[in-house]
Design an enzyme around this catalytic site. Sequence first.
Site, mmCIF file in Angstrom:
data_model
loop_
_atom_site.group_PDB
_atom_site.id
_atom_site.type_symbol
_atom_site.label_atom_id
_atom_site.label_comp_id
_atom_site.label_asym_id
_atom_site.label_seq_id
_atom_site.Cartn_x
_atom_site.Cartn_y
_atom_site.Cartn_z
ATOM 1 C CG PHE A 149 -67.422 21.945 76.710
ATOM 2 C CD1 PHE A 149 -66.265 21.807 77.465
ATOM 3 C CD2 PHE A 149 -68.602 22.233 77.386
ATOM 4 C CE1 PHE A 149 -66.281 21.956 78.847
ATOM 5 C CE2 PHE A 149 -68.627 22.392 78.762
ATOM 6 C CZ PHE A 149 -67.462 22.244 79.492
ATOM 7 C CE LYS A 173 -74.067 20.610 67.359
ATOM 8 N NZ LYS A 173 -73.181 21.519 68.154
ATOM 9 C CD GLU A 176 -71.679 25.411 70.225
ATOM 10 O OE1 GLU A 176 -71.880 24.211 69.910
ATOM 11 O OE2 GLU A 176 -72.283 25.987 71.137
ATOM 12 C CB SER A 226 -76.648 20.544 79.652
ATOM 13 O OG SER A 226 -77.402 21.008 78.544
ATOM 14 C CB CYS A 281 -70.875 13.574 82.862
ATOM 15 S SG CYS A 281 -70.198 12.106 82.099
ATOM 16 C CD GLU A 375 -73.413 18.943 85.006
ATOM 17 O OE1 GLU A 375 -74.260 19.414 84.233
ATOM 18 O OE2 GLU A 375 -72.725 17.946 84.757
HETATM 19 P P1 NAD Z 1 -74.672 21.447 76.052
HETATM 20 O O1 NAD Z 1 -75.927 20.738 76.389
HETATM 21 O O2 NAD Z 1 -74.633 22.920 76.205
HETATM 22 O O3 NAD Z 1 -74.270 21.164 74.527
HETATM 23 C C1 NAD Z 1 -74.249 19.846 74.011
HETATM 24 C C2 NAD Z 1 -74.535 19.908 72.513
HETATM 25 O O4 NAD Z 1 -75.849 20.465 72.308
HETATM 26 C C3 NAD Z 1 -73.566 20.800 71.756
HETATM 27 O O5 NAD Z 1 -73.236 20.168 70.547
HETATM 28 C C4 NAD Z 1 -74.350 22.104 71.544
HETATM 29 O O6 NAD Z 1 -74.000 22.764 70.361
HETATM 30 C C5 NAD Z 1 -75.791 21.627 71.476
HETATM 31 N N1 NAD Z 1 -76.754 22.610 72.022
HETATM 32 C C6 NAD Z 1 -76.534 23.533 72.980
HETATM 33 N N2 NAD Z 1 -77.682 24.215 73.257
HETATM 34 C C7 NAD Z 1 -78.635 23.697 72.447
HETATM 35 C C8 NAD Z 1 -80.028 23.965 72.271
HETATM 36 N N3 NAD Z 1 -80.652 24.892 72.979
HETATM 37 N N4 NAD Z 1 -80.717 23.229 71.376
HETATM 38 C C9 NAD Z 1 -80.105 22.270 70.654
HETATM 39 N N5 NAD Z 1 -78.787 21.982 70.789
HETATM 40 C C10 NAD Z 1 -78.055 22.676 71.675
HETATM 41 O O7 NAD Z 1 -73.512 20.741 76.890
HETATM 42 P P2 NAD Z 1 -71.988 21.182 77.001
HETATM 43 O O8 NAD Z 1 -71.912 22.419 77.808
HETATM 44 O O9 NAD Z 1 -71.336 21.144 75.672
HETATM 45 O O10 NAD Z 1 -71.387 19.945 77.831
HETATM 46 C C11 NAD Z 1 -71.415 19.863 79.221
HETATM 47 C C12 NAD Z 1 -72.572 19.022 79.690
HETATM 48 O O11 NAD Z 1 -72.503 17.728 79.122
HETATM 49 C C13 NAD Z 1 -72.577 18.813 81.197
HETATM 50 O O12 NAD Z 1 -73.882 18.949 81.662
HETATM 51 C C14 NAD Z 1 -72.099 17.373 81.335
HETATM 52 O O13 NAD Z 1 -72.518 16.726 82.525
HETATM 53 C C15 NAD Z 1 -72.692 16.759 80.139
HETATM 54 N N6 NAD Z 1 -72.052 15.519 79.787
HETATM 55 C C16 NAD Z 1 -72.702 14.371 80.073
HETATM 56 C C17 NAD Z 1 -72.115 13.152 79.797
HETATM 57 C C18 NAD Z 1 -72.832 11.871 80.123
HETATM 58 O O14 NAD Z 1 -72.316 10.842 79.776
HETATM 59 N N7 NAD Z 1 -73.973 11.900 80.769
HETATM 60 C C19 NAD Z 1 -70.848 13.102 79.207
HETATM 61 C C20 NAD Z 1 -70.212 14.298 78.901
HETATM 62 C C21 NAD Z 1 -70.825 15.512 79.208
#
Ligand code: NAD
Length: 484
Positions: A149, A173, A176, A226, A281, A375
């Site tokens: 997001f 994808k 959402e 994450s 991040c 985090e």
């Molecule tokens: P998230 O892991 O909750 O969601 C990421 C994606 O995975 C979304 O598209 C979501 O719909 C999907 N998703 C969520 N739960 C799922 C599940 N149980 N099974 C399969 N798919 C699932 O992350 P977020 O809250 O959208 O984003 C924030 C996180 O992203 C933070 O931890 C941040 O550090 C990380 N991030 C990392 C980087 C990097 O370069 N390392 C860059 C940007 C964000």
Amino acid sequence: MKYPALKNYIDGKYVSGSGINLDVYAPSDGSIISVVPISKSEDVNQAVIAAQRAFPSWSATPIKERAQIFYRYKSLLEKNMNELALLVQEENGKTISESIAEVEKSIEVTEFACSMPQIAAGEVLEVSKGVDCHIEHCPLGVVASITPFNFPNMVPNWTIPNALVLGNCMILKPSEQVPISANKIAELLKEAGLPDGVFNIVHGTKDVVEAICDHPGIQAVSFVGSTKVAKIVYARATSNLKRALTLGGAKNHLIVLPDANVNMTASNVAASMSGCAGQRCMAASAMVAVGSVDHIINQLVEESKKIIPGKNLGAVISLQAKERIENYITEAEQQGAKILLDGRNCKVEGKENGFYVGPTVIDFVKPEMRIAKEEVFGPVLAIIRAENVDTALSIQNSSMYGNAASVFTQNGGMAKYISERASAGMFGVNIGVPVPREPFSFGGWNESKFGTCDITGKSSIEFWTKLKKTTVKWNPDSKVNWMS
Ligand code: NAD
């Protein structure tokens, strides 16, 4: 609703998903601005069929022609900057200047993709008399990109231009929580001349991600989000024998030494901790204060007071995120940490339903506290005191993450000592957010990234392509040697 109900984008057309719809919120005021389809595996299947149909012709298009479409896409990103930035601001809640910076980074990565004809050109060598060996980067086929997001425009663009210029077809994808920017990206790609089916969007959540990991027609999966989900996606995609690169969360430490330039350090640390409401991040999450640095901490608090929610500080993504962040602060306070600046219970006039957390600085955090290890993903800085540089390094290196780390000092030798020992994929010296600019690649270490290669820059070429090695001999009269 401000925006019409969103649809999936498959084969160049907007189509309804087969599942229910979920509300999309504007974090700045808590209003519902759209709905997004929560698609199912049959929607993923449709997208894969479209992408597979588009692949033979797209991959056979010369790379220089594929790049031309992305020159046009880059111009369209520039032309539509205002609308793209407003969309990011609206669905993510960050400030307009942060939203513009995000789109600017998308433009930079697209420029890089336009240079692929030069940098992914392959190699040829006469390896033996009359015998040539070629090496070429070949596209993988249908690939998928799953995004978080916090950067609705930039993170999709980390993958789209590079993967597509290199000849792949893609299913995106998006998160959402921020799905609107992705549909605008699809519109601009079409306007730039991208053939139908080369780029597709399937909106949704877990079911879509699982269907992507399981679908035999998808060759590679990139994921940014994450660590918890990055691990699940990496394990599931690779167990289905796909190539996977999954980027996870972060806990970035800034090590501050007493000789650091006070103003530069204070303003950099405050900006790193609070930029994009701490939902980066690459954000500074923990500051390891070495020795006598009270003068820098005092200045840091003064700088942080200039960060005003609703003005130069955006909202966090949801009410749940606000509550989670505030719980971390409360728990640290209960465990004896000292709150120097408190961003809890923050209200912005006229936006009382917005999800705001004010800038928060907490001193005397102990390394074993949850706020020091996990985090937080909000505008919160935990200051951990360390007696010397080696203790500071051991605090930094005990983190399970390894995305970014920085040191603030005027001593070059000390900066080198720390940079050589810090366990992080991206390191900064007197830089609060050490994001590598193109062509240098983006990617962390440890539990901040699973899989080889980085997601942008030259390193991404290895992820999005496979190498074909061709050995050729045409002249039967070539002198006989070991290659014959
Ligand atoms: P998230 O892991 O909750 O969601 C990421 C994606 O995975 C979304 O598209 C979501 O719909 C999907 N998703 C969520 N739960 C799922 C599940 N149980 N099974 C399969 N798919 C699932 O992350 P977020 O809250 O959208 O984003 C924030 C996180 O992203 C933070 O931890 C941040 O550090 C990380 N991030 C990392 C980087 C990097 O370069 N390392 C860059 C940007 C964000």
